[in-house]
Design a protein around this motif. Structure first.
Motif, PDB file in Angstrom:
ATOM      1  N   LEU A   1      -0.419   6.511   8.011  1.00 37.65           N
ATOM      2  CA  LEU A   1      -0.976   8.023   7.706  1.00 37.65           C
ATOM      3  C   LEU A   1       0.426   8.443   8.080  1.00 37.65           C
ATOM      4  O   LEU A   1       0.726   9.691   7.178  1.00 37.65           O
ATOM      5  N   VAL A   2       1.388   8.183   8.985  1.00 38.16           N
ATOM      6  CA  VAL A   2       1.786   9.179   9.555  1.00 38.16           C
ATOM      7  C   VAL A   2       3.471   8.905   8.304  1.00 38.16           C
ATOM      8  O   VAL A   2       4.002  10.051   8.155  1.00 38.16           O
ATOM      9  N   THR A   3       2.877   7.998   8.322  1.00 41.19           N
ATOM     10  CA  THR A   3       4.383   7.289   6.838  1.00 41.19           C
ATOM     11  C   THR A   3       4.181   8.557   5.791  1.00 41.19           C
ATOM     12  O   THR A   3       5.588   8.738   5.529  1.00 41.19           O
ATOM     13  N   GLY A   4       3.040   8.132   5.338  1.00 43.30           N
ATOM     14  CA  GLY A   4       3.019   8.757   4.103  1.00 43.30           C
ATOM     15  C   GLY A   4       2.933  10.281   4.249  1.00 43.30           C
ATOM     16  O   GLY A   4       3.352  11.124   3.210  1.00 43.30           O
ATOM     17  N   LEU A   5       2.221  11.113   5.008  1.00 42.60           N
ATOM     18  CA  LEU A   5       2.857  12.568   5.585  1.00 42.60           C
ATOM     19  C   LEU A   5       4.336  12.884   5.809  1.00 42.60           C
ATOM     20  O   LEU A   5       4.679  13.395   4.802  1.00 42.60           O
ATOM     21  N   LEU A   6       4.668  11.797   6.493  1.00 43.95           N
ATOM     22  CA  LEU A   6       6.416  11.665   5.901  1.00 43.95           C
ATOM     23  C   LEU A   6       6.854  12.035   4.755  1.00 43.95           C
ATOM     24  O   LEU A   6       8.026  12.561   4.013  1.00 43.95           O
ATOM     25  N   SER A   7       6.848  11.148   4.324  1.00 45.65           N
ATOM     26  CA  SER A   7       7.068  10.590   2.574  1.00 45.65           C
ATOM     27  C   SER A   7       7.109  11.376   1.894  1.00 45.65           C
ATOM     28  O   SER A   7       8.431  12.342   1.024  1.00 45.65           O
ATOM     29  N   PHE A   8       5.908  12.350   1.705  1.00 49.87           N
ATOM     30  CA  PHE A   8       5.494  13.085   0.796  1.00 49.87           C
ATOM     31  C   PHE A   8       6.006  14.942   1.154  1.00 49.87           C
ATOM     32  O   PHE A   8       6.823  15.201   0.296  1.00 49.87           O
TER      33      PHE A   8
ATOM     34  N   VAL B   1       0.531  -1.058  -0.086  1.00 48.61           N
ATOM     35  CA  VAL B   1      -0.057   0.298  -0.224  1.00 48.61           C
ATOM     36  C   VAL B   1       0.865   0.945   0.187  1.00 48.61           C
ATOM     37  O   VAL B   1       0.735   2.253  -0.578  1.00 48.61           O
ATOM     38  N   LEU B   2       1.625   1.306   0.532  1.00 44.85           N
ATOM     39  CA  LEU B   2       3.059   1.890   0.929  1.00 44.85           C
ATOM     40  C   LEU B   2       3.609   2.672  -0.526  1.00 44.85           C
ATOM     41  O   LEU B   2       3.601   3.523  -0.486  1.00 44.85           O
ATOM     42  N   GLY B   3       3.861   1.821  -1.137  1.00 47.28           N
ATOM     43  CA  GLY B   3       4.555   1.868  -2.234  1.00 47.28           C
ATOM     44  C   GLY B   3       3.669   2.485  -3.370  1.00 47.28           C
ATOM     45  O   GLY B   3       3.613   3.589  -4.644  1.00 47.28           O
ATOM     46  N   LEU B   4       2.434   2.277  -3.637  1.00 48.01           N
ATOM     47  CA  LEU B   4       1.077   1.925  -4.057  1.00 48.01           C
ATOM     48  C   LEU B   4       1.224   3.556  -4.130  1.00 48.01           C
ATOM     49  O   LEU B   4       0.265   4.487  -4.751  1.00 48.01           O
ATOM     50  N   ILE B   5       0.703   4.290  -2.885  1.00 48.09           N
ATOM     51  CA  ILE B   5       0.368   5.469  -2.436  1.00 48.09           C
ATOM     52  C   ILE B   5       1.637   6.325  -3.075  1.00 48.09           C
ATOM     53  O   ILE B   5       1.256   7.183  -3.619  1.00 48.09           O
TER      54      ILE B   5
END
Length: 467
Positions: A268-275, A191-195
């Protein structure tokens, strides 16, 4: 084909007996051991056994080269004879990790992440090769096959779609493997990769030509809505953080509400940090790395080819060649092709050619048979039997292979040969090479075949080798 059970027991005895085996598993061609004391191994006795094609120690694992297919039967028989419990590769890796220095650990982690996704990359490379045959000009006719026979264009388009999927969603593959390696849930890694490649984001491939880059406004902070198609470093770092955060939350959150808290919060936290942080920073670092490597080869392509082509064989011995899988993928994303992978394929061929020459040099029937079969294996991209079973035992053969690989690497680097994908080694590797570079690559293949074979044969005959 049945195996000799006596030879299996001799293998166990030669590595110090079952009491010297902490953990044991196997890969496609090798038995892998975590031994209590490697000094107890009798290598001379071990390598005199008919089933054994070579042995070596790397990353605190003692590995015995058996061969594809046969290794499964040898491992099963060894388990039956010794009573040791079957272990997974992870069990053996865990048993050896405490003895590793930081560099060995980093190399091992990258290998653990990228090796599981190689089948998808190899498949994509083969299919891209077929698509190149259909769409490349001047291969069969002056025009492309799909232009000469338009009825084939639909098939070519479908093949291209299937082939490009692994590269289009590469962050999802890396995310799955990396999060799994770091102890998290592989599904969250996907899911993280697809995000990171969501279709609502501006594709990484379009950033350079975009008139305007869309942004999110997060409490006054503008965050670019940019995807990370084809990128490796952003998803690697993000996967590590996701896995660690997920494990932390699982230990702290009550079981009754874990489903409602752990995955949503971690993602959510990892996604925000990623962007906000991870993506922009690692994307910049990846571009620096790519620019540095490209700059070296642009400054002196012959020298770059000599060094990388020559060093690849020794890198395989140490396991450090796995580091360059990520570099290859980054190059494919950044410059639409990699100049490193073609040299890997030529290194495979060079090792096979040196082993093949040993078949004509040696007088021992067992070595002749091993040299022939291991040469075929190397020509198809699997070099361990040739390297560890034949060439390293006769240093002039290994050095001849290195020289042939270096010269071939210098040639194709000078000619600017690029591969569209990675994973296809040895003689079939031409399928991953852009069709316009085939002539130069085939000349490189000829160098990789001729130089090691001739040098090994001449030196071997002059030594009157009795191996």
């Amino acid at each position: 084909m049945a195996i000799d059970k006596k030879e299996v027991s001799e293998i166990v005895e030669a590595i110090g007996g079952k009491d010297n085996i902490n953990k044991a598993t196997h890969c496609v061609t090798r038995l892998r051991f975590a031994l209590a004391d490697e000094d107890k191994v009798d290598k001379e006795k071990l390598e005199s056994i008919g089933l054994v094609k070579g042995s070596f120690s790397a990353n605190n694992q003692f590995q015995v080269v058996i061969g594809q297919g046969t290794v499964d039967k040898v491992y099963d028989e060894m388990v039956n004879q010794t009573g040791i419990g079957e272990a997974s590769k992870d069990d053996v890796k865990q048993a050896t990790e405490d003895k590793m220095n930081p560099l060995q650990w980093a190399v091992k982690v990258l290998a653990d992440i990228f090796i599981p996704i190689l089948p998808a990359i190899v498949t994509a490379g083969l299919l891209l090769g077929i698509n190149n045959l259909l769409t490349g000009e001047g291969i069969f006719f002056e025009q492309a096959v799909v232009e000469a026979y338009p009825q084939w264009s639909g098939l070519a388009g479908m093949i291209a779609t299937i082939a490009n999927t692994a590269f289009t969603f590469l962050p999802a593959l890396v995310g799955w493997s990396a999060v799994n390696r770091f102890g998290g849930s592989p599904l969250l890694g996907i899911v993280l990769g697809l995000i990171l490649v969501h279709p609502d984001l501006l594709s990484a491939y379009s950033v350079a030509t975009a008139e305007e880059i869309p942004t999110w406004n997060l409490f006054g902070l503008d965050v670019q809505q940019v995807g990370y198609q084809g990128q490796v470093l952003p998803v690697l770092v993000a996967s590590y953080i996701l896995a660690k955060m997920e494990r932390y939350l699982r230990n702290k959150v009550p079981d009754s509400i874990q489903m409602l808290v752990v995955a949503p919060v971690a993602l959510l936290v990892t996604g925000l940090l990623s962007f906000i942080v991870i993506g922009p920073v690692t994307f910049t670092i990846a571009n620096w790395i790519t620019s540095a490597i490209v700059g070296i080869f642009n400054f002196s392509p012959i020298l770059g080819g000599l060094v990388y082509g020559g060093l690849y064989g020794p890198l395989v011995i140490t396991g450090m060649h796995h580091l360059f899988l990520a570099v290859d993928l980054q190059l494919i994303s950044s410059i639409d092709g990699t100049f490193l992978w073609p040299m890997v394929a030529l290194s495979n061929i060079a090792q096979g050619s040196a082993a093949l020459a040993m078949m004509f040099v040696t007088k021992r029937e067992q070595t002749k048979g091993l040299a022939f079969t291991s040469a075929i294996s190397a020509y198809l991209g699997v070099t361990e039997p040739a390297m560890f079973g034949v060439n390293l035992n006769y240093r002039f053969a290994f050095l001849s292979a290195i020289l042939g690989s270096a010269l071939a690497g210098a040639w194709i680097s000078f000619r600017g040969v690029l591969a569209a994908s990675i994973g296809i080694g040895g003689l079939p590797a031409f399928l991953s090479i852009f069709a316009e570079h085939w002539v130069s690559f085939f000349i490189g293949m000829a160098i990789a075949v001729a130089v090691p074979f001739v040098l090994t044969f001449i030196i071997g005959k002059s030594k009157r080798q009795e191996a």
